[in-house]
Design a protein around this motif. Structure first.
Motif, PDB file in Angstrom:
ATOM      1  N   LYS A 216       0.803  -1.219   0.000  1.00  0.00           N
ATOM      2  CA  LYS A 216       0.000   0.000   0.000  1.00  0.00           C
ATOM      3  C   LYS A 216       0.840   1.274   0.000  1.00  0.00           C
ATOM      4  O   LYS A 216       0.336   2.348  -0.341  1.00  0.00           O
ATOM      5  CB  LYS A 216      -0.939   0.019   1.205  1.00  0.00           C
ATOM      6  N   ILE A 217       2.111   1.148   0.381  1.00  0.00           N
ATOM      7  CA  ILE A 217       2.981   2.327   0.384  1.00  0.00           C
ATOM      8  C   ILE A 217       4.352   1.997  -0.208  1.00  0.00           C
ATOM      9  O   ILE A 217       5.293   2.775  -0.099  1.00  0.00           O
ATOM     10  CB  ILE A 217       3.126   2.879   1.817  1.00  0.00           C
ATOM     11  N   ARG A 218       4.454   0.845  -0.852  1.00  0.00           N
ATOM     12  CA  ARG A 218       5.730   0.400  -1.402  1.00  0.00           C
ATOM     13  C   ARG A 218       6.271   1.375  -2.438  1.00  0.00           C
ATOM     14  O   ARG A 218       7.480   1.644  -2.491  1.00  0.00           O
ATOM     15  CB  ARG A 218       5.577  -0.991  -2.009  1.00  0.00           C
ATOM     16  N   LYS A 219       5.411   1.910  -3.275  1.00  0.00           N
ATOM     17  CA  LYS A 219       5.867   2.820  -4.333  1.00  0.00           C
ATOM     18  C   LYS A 219       6.542   4.059  -3.733  1.00  0.00           C
ATOM     19  O   LYS A 219       7.597   4.502  -4.201  1.00  0.00           O
ATOM     20  CB  LYS A 219       4.676   3.220  -5.199  1.00  0.00           C
ATOM     21  N   ILE A 220       5.923   4.616  -2.688  1.00  0.00           N
ATOM     22  CA  ILE A 220       6.493   5.790  -2.030  1.00  0.00           C
ATOM     23  C   ILE A 220       7.807   5.426  -1.338  1.00  0.00           C
ATOM     24  O   ILE A 220       8.812   6.134  -1.451  1.00  0.00           O
ATOM     25  CB  ILE A 220       5.499   6.352  -0.997  1.00  0.00           C
TER      26      ILE A 220
END
Length: 566
Positions: A216-220
């Motif tokens: 859910k926040i891997r891209k960031i």
């Protein structure tokens, strides 16, 4: 050949094979010393001719032994670039650069992700509603609003209050015009509610062996982590340690560590240098099968992941007993990295004869064991301290106390204490103006911690270029820069507003008529901001005390504070 002669011949061959193996591991001089040394205690190599058993003869591996006068570690020369900003990645950054110009190097793509995913999440929320919503829906979030939103979030770290609504309160003891002049309260709460970082309609398969709990926040997270490494060259000495992001909500990889000040939370492993710059990091996701690119199965694997970008440069790394082991230090030395750290006495590969059950020490006693370039030191002060190092020469054994009876620290202990605190230093600075609140979801909690970490790294980049701002001043100027960038981004070339302006769009934030603090002051010579925007190169000693912007006193100072388009 007779049976008795055959047996004697076989034993002679075994002894010769053992001699050849030992010769490969030790020099001739060391081998003579080993042959003369006999110690019946476990864990100490004993080669005492005919009295040795067959099992000992079949185990040629090198074990820890007593210290000898000629024992020296293999200290590698540091061949990395000078520490500080990576000029090839950010050639235009210098001591006069604004905080926003450095911060945007890390957050350029993050802004786009926040706008795209927050709007997507809001429309997904509307589609799930059974009853039709109001006829007039709130407009989509714009990048200008994200600028203002983050400016408010950062400022809240300097102004802690009980509830979010208190920031917009008109009560005398709470009233602060900054927040309502920057953004309407309901709009701020709308962005905060729907702030999102990934598409919920395309989640990964939980049954997949490569399922990522941080998706859910891997891209960031990965984007920022790559930028941390890209924009900075770390110093020679680094430290590996863990920090806890306080969180008491529900998440499967939440940790409980009773000895920490923050007992509940999300655990992050970090690699930091002496400035406190976070060069690399990874989140502990619990006992699960990790991503194929992140084979973290133990503390050994965690350290290898954190140092993957500094291999082969001769760095010196310090760590505590949670990570240290003889196998890890040997592995790091093969990757041209020296190591030092406290160690648990029951780690696999540690010498058996210096454990408390085998040896009792008095205050000030020092015991040393050596294996190749690796040394184990046991030092007794108020309690036993075990240190593993291939960076320091093994200290002398004996009892060392000063005139007052206090135990004298070996050099390896002093050096460890001087360099181990890099991660704690970073964590203290990150939490000095923490913006996280206990009501946020874990994704938002982690995101705002990453935001604080990014601001600190941006500040340290500025400091490495010769910048003289304090951390607090850097954050305050960044807040003003974000709001100014929001206003400039919300105006077209003709000066006509586009998109949804903030509530303060009609008034200039940098112009405060009542109780104005915009006064000219004299300082270092810098380029005039107004002249630069008009493609003129003009240097001046004067600047605005409130805006911290270099301006020519004659004309540019008035234009900067009175015109929308300077």
């Amino acid at each position: 050949m007779e049976p008795q002669k055959r047996a004697r011949y076989s034993k002679r061959l075994d002894a010769e094979e053992l001699q050849e193996i030992l010769m490969e591991e030790e020099s001739d001089e060391e081998l003579d010393d080993i042959n003369d040394f006999t110690d019946p205690r476990p864990g100490i190599l004993s080669s005492s001719s005919s009295s040795s058993s067959d099992n000992e003869a079949e185990e040629p591996e090198i074990r820890f032994r007593h210290r000898r006068p000629g024992d020296l570690p293999k200290v590698l020369d540091f061949t990395g670039p000078p520490s500080g900003i990576n000029r090839s990645a950010a050639p235009n950054i210098n001591s006069q650069s604004s905080p926003f110009s450095i911060f945007i190097l890390f957050f350029q793509q993050i802004f786009q992700i926040l706008v795209q995913e927050s709007n997507r999440y809001f429309h997904q929320f509307l589609a799930r509603q059974d009853a039709p919503g109001p006829s007039v829906q709130p407009p989509d979030v714009t990048i200008e609003e994200i600028y203002n939103f983050l400016a408010i979030i950062i400022q809240m770290g300097h102004d802690q209050r009980d509830t979010l609504k208190d920031y917009w309160s008109r009560d005398e003891q709470y009233y602060t015009p900054f927040y309502r002049n920057t953004m309407v309260r309901d709009r701020f709460l709308h962005i905060l509610r729907f702030l999102h970082f990934e598409n919920n309609d395309a989640p990964p398969n939980r049954d997949d062996p490569e399922y990522d709990r941080l998706w859910k926040i891997r891209k960031i997270f990965d984007n920022l982590n790559n930028k941390f490494c890209e924009l900075y060259n770390p110093a020679e000495r680094l430290a590996v340690d863990e920090v806890i992001v306080l969180f008491k909500g529900r998440v499967i990889f939440r940790q409980y560590i009773p000895k920490k000040r923050k007992r509940f939370g999300i655990k992050i492993y970090k690699l930091c240098d002496s400035l406190g710059y976070t060069y690399d990091m990874t989140v502990y996701l619990g006992k699960q099968r990790q991503l194929a690119t992140e084979q973290i199965t133990s503390t050994h694997g965690i350290v290898l992941q954190l140092i993957r970008r500094v291999e082969g440069l001769g760095h010196k790394i310090y760590m505590d007993n949670y990570f240290s082991s003889p196998a890890l230090f040997d592995d790091l030395l093969d990757r041209k990295i020296n190591s030092c750290g406290t160690v648990r006495n029951d780690r696999r590969g540690m010498p058996q004869d210096i454990r408390p059950k085998s040896m009792k020490l008095k205050k000030g006693d020092v015991v040393t064991r050596v294996k190749g370039h690796l040394s184990v030191v046991r030092w007794k002060d108020k309690r036993d301290v075990y240190v593993l190092t291939n960076l320091h020469p093994p200290p002398l054994e004996g009892n060392f106390r000063d005139e007052s009876g206090h135990a004298v620290k070996p050099h390896v202990i002093e050096d460890y204490n001087a360099h181990m605190g890099f991660v704690d230093k970073s964590d203290r600075m990150v939490n000095s103006y923490g913006i996280a609140r206990r009501t946020w979801k874990w994704t938002k909690k982690l995101f705002f911690h990453l935001l604080d970490m990014t601001i600190l790294n941006a500040y340290l980049l500025h400091k490495s270029c010769g910048g003289k701002m304090t951390h607090k001043k850097f954050r305050e100027v960044l807040v003003r820069d974000l709001i100014l960038e929001s206003h400039e981004a919300n105006l077209t070339v003709s000066g006509v507003s586009r998109g949804r302006p903030s509530s303060s769009g009609a008034q200039m934030v940098r112009l405060e008529v009542k109780h104005s603090q915009h006064w000219p002051a004299k300082g270092k010579q810098r380029r005039c901001r107004v002249c630069s925007q008009n493609k003129k190169r003009k240097m001046t000693f004067y600047y605005c005390e409130k805006c911290d912007v270099a301006l020519c006193v004659a004309d540019c100072f008035r234009r900067w504070h009175t015109r929308v388009k300077v």
